[in-house]
Write a protein that holds these residues in place. Sequence first.
Motif, short mmCIF file in Angstrom:
data_model
loop_
_atom_site.label_atom_id
_atom_site.label_comp_id
_atom_site.label_asym_id
_atom_site.label_seq_id
_atom_site.Cartn_x
_atom_site.Cartn_y
_atom_site.Cartn_z
N ALA A 61 0.82 -1.21 0.00
CA ALA A 61 0.00 0.00 0.00
C ALA A 61 0.85 1.26 0.00
N THR A 62 2.17 1.12 0.09
CA THR A 62 3.03 2.29 0.23
C THR A 62 3.02 3.18 -1.00
N ALA A 63 2.95 2.59 -2.19
CA ALA A 63 3.03 3.38 -3.42
C ALA A 63 1.70 4.02 -3.81
N THR A 64 0.59 3.52 -3.27
CA THR A 64 -0.73 4.00 -3.71
C THR A 64 -1.67 4.33 -2.56
N LYS A 65 -1.33 3.95 -1.32
CA LYS A 65 -2.21 4.05 -0.15
C LYS A 65 -3.45 3.17 -0.29
N THR A 66 -3.45 2.26 -1.25
CA THR A 66 -4.51 1.27 -1.39
C THR A 66 -3.84 -0.10 -1.48
N ASP A 67 -4.59 -1.15 -1.18
CA ASP A 67 -4.07 -2.51 -1.24
C ASP A 67 -3.97 -2.91 -2.71
N THR A 68 -2.74 -2.82 -3.26
CA THR A 68 -2.53 -2.98 -4.70
C THR A 68 -1.43 -3.99 -4.96
N PRO A 69 -1.62 -4.91 -5.92
CA PRO A 69 -0.52 -5.80 -6.29
C PRO A 69 0.69 -5.01 -6.79
N ILE A 70 1.87 -5.42 -6.38
CA ILE A 70 3.09 -4.73 -6.82
C ILE A 70 3.24 -4.81 -8.33
N ILE A 71 2.82 -5.93 -8.92
CA ILE A 71 2.93 -6.11 -10.36
C ILE A 71 2.08 -5.10 -11.11
N GLU A 72 1.06 -4.52 -10.47
CA GLU A 72 0.17 -3.55 -11.11
C GLU A 72 0.51 -2.11 -10.75
N PRO A 163 10.22 10.13 -6.31
CA PRO A 163 9.39 11.14 -5.64
C PRO A 163 8.02 10.59 -5.24
N SER A 164 7.53 11.02 -4.08
CA SER A 164 6.26 10.50 -3.56
C SER A 164 5.41 11.58 -2.92
N SER A 165 5.59 12.84 -3.32
CA SER A 165 4.85 13.93 -2.68
C SER A 165 3.35 13.87 -2.95
N VAL A 166 2.93 13.24 -4.02
CA VAL A 166 1.50 13.19 -4.32
C VAL A 166 0.72 12.55 -3.18
N LEU A 167 1.30 11.55 -2.54
CA LEU A 167 0.61 10.88 -1.45
C LEU A 167 1.02 11.38 -0.07
N ILE A 451 -3.56 -0.56 -17.26
CA ILE A 451 -3.78 0.06 -15.95
C ILE A 451 -3.15 1.44 -15.95
N GLY A 452 -3.92 2.43 -15.56
CA GLY A 452 -3.43 3.80 -15.44
C GLY A 452 -3.46 4.26 -14.00
N LEU A 453 -2.50 5.07 -13.63
CA LEU A 453 -2.43 5.65 -12.28
C LEU A 453 -2.22 7.14 -12.43
N PHE A 454 -3.17 7.94 -11.92
CA PHE A 454 -3.11 9.39 -12.08
C PHE A 454 -3.43 10.02 -10.73
N GLY A 455 -2.61 10.99 -10.33
CA GLY A 455 -2.83 11.62 -9.03
C GLY A 455 -2.37 13.06 -9.02
N GLY A 456 -2.97 13.83 -8.11
CA GLY A 456 -2.59 15.21 -7.91
C GLY A 456 -2.77 15.60 -6.45
N ARG A 457 -2.04 16.62 -6.03
CA ARG A 457 -2.06 17.02 -4.63
C ARG A 457 -1.75 18.51 -4.50
N PHE A 458 -2.35 19.12 -3.48
CA PHE A 458 -2.00 20.49 -3.11
C PHE A 458 -1.62 20.50 -1.64
N ASP A 459 -0.49 21.14 -1.33
CA ASP A 459 0.01 21.22 0.04
C ASP A 459 0.27 22.66 0.45
N ARG A 460 0.07 22.88 1.74
CA ARG A 460 0.52 24.13 2.35
C ARG A 460 1.32 23.77 3.60
N ALA A 461 2.54 24.26 3.68
CA ALA A 461 3.42 23.97 4.80
C ALA A 461 3.85 25.27 5.46
N GLU A 462 3.77 25.32 6.78
CA GLU A 462 4.14 26.51 7.53
C GLU A 462 5.03 26.11 8.70
N SER A 463 5.93 27.00 9.08
CA SER A 463 6.75 26.78 10.26
C SER A 463 7.05 28.12 10.92
#
Length: 740
Positions: A61-72, A163-167, A451-463
Amino acid sequence: MRNLLLSETALTRWLGAIASLAFASGPVQAQTAEPIDLPAIVVQGETATSPVRGYIASRSATATKTDTPIIETPQSVSVVTRDQIEAQGARGVGEALRYTAGVVPEWRGVAAGNFGAAIGSVMIRGYGVDGYWDGLKIPAIGTYGAPAPDLYLMDRIDVLKGPSSVLFGQATPGGALNLVSKRPTAEKLREVTASIDSNGRALAGFDIGGPVDPQGQWSYRVTGLGVTGETQVDHTREGRFAIAPSITWRPTSDTRLTVLGSYQHDPEIGFYDALPAIGTAVRNPLGRIPKGFYAGEPSFDRFDRKYASLAYLFEHRFNEVLTIRQNLRYVRSEFSWDAVQLSALAANRRTVNRYALMSRAEGYGLSLDNQAELNFDTGPLKHKLLMGVDYLRSDFTNSMATGMAGPIDLFAPVYGTGAIRFPAVPQTNTSQISEQFGFYAQDQIRLGKLIGLFGGRFDRAESDTLNRNTSVTTRQSDHASTGRAGLLYLFDNGLAPYVSYSESFQPTSGTDFFGAPFKPRTGQQWEAGLKYQPAGFRGLFTLAAFDITEQNRTTPDLAHTCGATGNARGCGNFNIQIGEAHSRGVEAEAKVEITPELNLIAAYTYLDARIRRSDGGDLGMRLTNSPRHSASAWLDYTFRSGPLTGLGLGAGVRHVGASPSNTLNTLNYFEAPAATLVDAALRYDFGASMPQLAGLQLKVNVQNLLDKTYAASCGGTSLDAGYCFGGQRRTVTASLTYRW
């Protein structure tokens, strides 16, 4: 952002709905006449987080946050299973990753130890990595106070490359390590283990669990260990005490809540220093550095780290379409460290100049991830749509001071002769609050075998960082949008070619000459590869070619340094964000159960990682800790018939090529030499020939069998002022485990 989180938003309404569902689920089960057998099914059938038989995990689940076969999954993913960890005798994260393609697992050598910054000493594809614990980011608490959970508490390590920022939000371009905790089992589990190694390091541990009630609604697990003993370096010891209780509640087949607790105390960390480069990377004319040389002060050096963690993983399946999850972890950490360490080797090649270090950190981290997964069809397209909102917060104080310490003789050290002095005020004395708030969406689309994998993300980080020496607060606010796309075709014969693109961002603290805050570093990766999962036997083969570019690296601002002409604003050591790094290479990895008795792991990596743009003298230089070639192979055989029934043998070879010590100009450049190391293992299952001893196993593991002296990596501005992290010497570990 804090007001946003506390207001009546979609997030708070979502949390309320989840709480209502959890409380409502109990009465539904009370009306059910038949017992629920699903927990036993979960154990027997592999999931993305369940225990794995053997070396080959098929799901993650690390690459997709869903239970997904590694081969896929159209991105490189490697999994180190519990069985592999035990067969190879790995005691820490770095040791467990030695046979994984694309990974430099121990660039700090024994200085990171099994107790130190284990994840911080891992490099993937030329870059550092981010650490996750059950899919939630491990918070940075001060300079060295981040939790380092013991490997015995883990069931597996998932390695996502690139890179893995999408998730996950802010992340390096290198990838992510996800430590997956041991969790409650639906079947009875009883294990006690004890081991001792050739340095005198002793371990005792236990792992018990199983169902609480006959219906299987409740199950539990408690894992604990204690470690104490010496290391390969004189005057150093390791000490650790950890316990991890957990419980799972499954009121219905559609609802599951797992609560994970953990407490760990590391009163002694072992060795956390370097050795002079002369005598490690190159020959010292006065002779070899004595084995066990310690540059510190036994009467002054001390280390203590404590952390407590509480987490829960909640999931509810409404129907075949909608499933929601909420995962949360809270970590509290305290850290203190006093040490005298190597500064440089003097010109006489025997006097080691030293400095003193004092570091303190205390604080907490909170990670929260809310997910909704929808499975539905639109015509011929099958969708697995994931939408999520996550939040990360850390709040800590951090102080660090460096002072003076007297020199010591490299070949005849005498301790306790020099005064140790610190400044009245620590150089670093801060209090920091950091937050990240992100929204992400991902769609896994299937059209027949495509099989297609498409994702997008928006982040706001403050310190907000308060300098407690000056009472000045520095605020940094960044936002970023990242994306990912991939295509994979799954042939009937098990071949799966793919291509993918992914992005990362990472906030950068500081300002330029004009006072403008630095932008986040950004990264982009193109990857093309081929995966193969044969139908006739258990195996997983992967081949990947990648190209990563990282922008907004800081380099010296030559236009505004002292001595520059036309500078009306003064001069100083300023940086400018024009730096760019480029990493490209090829990875191959195979995990094969050739027969039920014979297993093979093989890996090879070619890596070319360089500075592409810079105003400094490092233009065109290779990135540090990035060997051009590395390879490994591990073969394991178990006798299942004949007079040797129950005997298991394992042997491995790992080669790490020469690694750059720095990215400075060629006049100051030197390398950590290449090294080839051999490991071996022997085990005997007494129950195979003596049924009355079923469950009793003896193991002997030997790491660096030929006792090769080598440098895991080197650094420094020149060879004379350089240092190297020594590698692990030959270590023999004998362990006895009883399961019933």
